[in-house]
Design a protein around this motif. Structure first.
Motif, PDB file in Angstrom:
ATOM      1  N   ASP A  15       0.836  -1.200   0.000  1.00 35.23           N
ATOM      2  CA  ASP A  15       0.000   0.000   0.000  1.00 35.23           C
ATOM      3  C   ASP A  15       0.873   1.252   0.000  1.00 35.23           C
ATOM      4  O   ASP A  15       1.981   1.248  -0.534  1.00 35.23           O
ATOM      5  CB  ASP A  15      -0.967  -0.049   1.191  1.00 35.23           C
ATOM      6  CG  ASP A  15      -0.255  -0.281   2.523  1.00 35.23           C
ATOM      7  OD1 ASP A  15       0.894   0.197   2.679  1.00 35.23           O
ATOM      8  OD2 ASP A  15      -0.835  -0.921   3.415  1.00 35.23           O
ATOM      9  N   ASN A  89      -4.628  -0.812   5.847  1.00 37.91           N
ATOM     10  CA  ASN A  89      -5.860  -0.227   5.287  1.00 37.91           C
ATOM     11  C   ASN A  89      -7.054  -1.156   5.468  1.00 37.91           C
ATOM     12  O   ASN A  89      -8.201  -0.692   5.515  1.00 37.91           O
ATOM     13  CB  ASN A  89      -5.674   0.100   3.806  1.00 37.91           C
ATOM     14  CG  ASN A  89      -4.725   1.261   3.588  1.00 37.91           C
ATOM     15  OD1 ASN A  89      -4.744   2.233   4.329  1.00 37.91           O
ATOM     16  ND2 ASN A  89      -3.872   1.147   2.589  1.00 37.91           N
ATOM     17  N   ARG A  93      -9.920   1.239   7.092  1.00 34.15           N
ATOM     18  CA  ARG A  93     -11.188   1.539   6.398  1.00 34.15           C
ATOM     19  C   ARG A  93     -12.404   1.236   7.270  1.00 34.15           C
ATOM     20  O   ARG A  93     -13.454   1.850   7.109  1.00 34.15           O
ATOM     21  CB  ARG A  93     -11.275   0.759   5.076  1.00 34.15           C
ATOM     22  CG  ARG A  93     -10.313   1.152   3.992  1.00 34.15           C
ATOM     23  CD  ARG A  93     -10.528   2.560   3.478  1.00 34.15           C
ATOM     24  NE  ARG A  93      -9.820   3.547   4.287  1.00 34.15           N
ATOM     25  CZ  ARG A  93      -8.535   3.877   4.129  1.00 34.15           C
ATOM     26  NH1 ARG A  93      -7.821   3.293   3.181  1.00 34.15           N
ATOM     27  NH2 ARG A  93      -7.974   4.785   4.902  1.00 34.15           N
TER      28      ARG A  93
END
Length: 208
Positions: A15, A89, A93
């Motif tokens: 990422d 993430n 999220r």
């Protein structure tokens, strides 16, 4: 002696921590983060090996995003070593956008990516553990989501006999000396010092 052989192709995948602002128009761009630092140190110590390093990290990616681009950004590149650093993430999220990712789905998707790479390329693996270094009270609640995912990465490393880079404990230890923001100002994205910490842990794993 390092484990990485002559003329190897090493692919960093992940990422934003891996991406680190790389130029996506340039297939050889490594960004400014740990992938660049690790490459610089490795190639300066082992110029005779002629190892090629590639970075295909993309900011914001979760494991399901890796799955969508796996053919193009992994399998077609035919790496001999594959370094995967994904997971923060998948936790984040849930808290900032209300998009949860269960540890079970994370594990299923992650294993699928590894199996494809192993079966098609017989690639050697380096798995990097996600971390959070809480700089605020809200991030402390992330542990309930992130810890099971860290256990998944450890389980997969054992299952596939991968090299392992244990960042969560490393950053927790470093943070006790300075406070967390020194290493990761927002608790997730490393500072230059944090990127160097990751790079050194990665190089330790490959025995440089």
């Amino acid at each position: 002696m390092t484990l990485i052989e002559n003329n190897a192709v090493v692919l960093f995948q992940g990422d934003s921590i891996t991406d680190a602002g790389r130029n996506r128009e340039d297939g050889n761009s490594l960004g400014s983060g740990y992938a660049n630092i690790a490459t610089a140190l490795f190639t300066s110590k082992h110029p005779e090996k002629q190892v090629r390093f590639l970075n295909r990290g993309i900011g914001g990616d979760r494991v399901v995003d890796l799955e969508r681009r796996w053919e193009r950004d992994c399998l077609e590149l035919k790496p001999t070593w594959l370094s995967i650093y994904i997971g923060i993430n998948d936790t984040w999220r849930r808290y900032d956008r209300g998009i949860p990712m269960s540890a079970e789905e994370y594990e299923t998707t992650y294993r699928k990516l590894i199996k494809q790479a192993k079966e098609q390329l017989n690639v050697k693996l380096i798995l990097v553990e996600p971390f959070v270094l809480p700089v605020n009270e809200a991030q402390k609640t992330w542990r309930e989501d992130l810890d099971p995912k860290i256990q998944v990465v450890r389980k997969l490393a054992n299952e596939f006999q991968a090299l392992y880079v244990p960042l969560d404990g490393l950053f927790a230890q470093a943070g006790t000396q300075t406070g967390p923001a020194y290493w990761a100002p927002d608790g997730v994205h490393p500072s230059p010092a944090g990127s160097a910490l990751i790079a050194q842990a990665w190089l330790n794993a490959v025995k440089v």
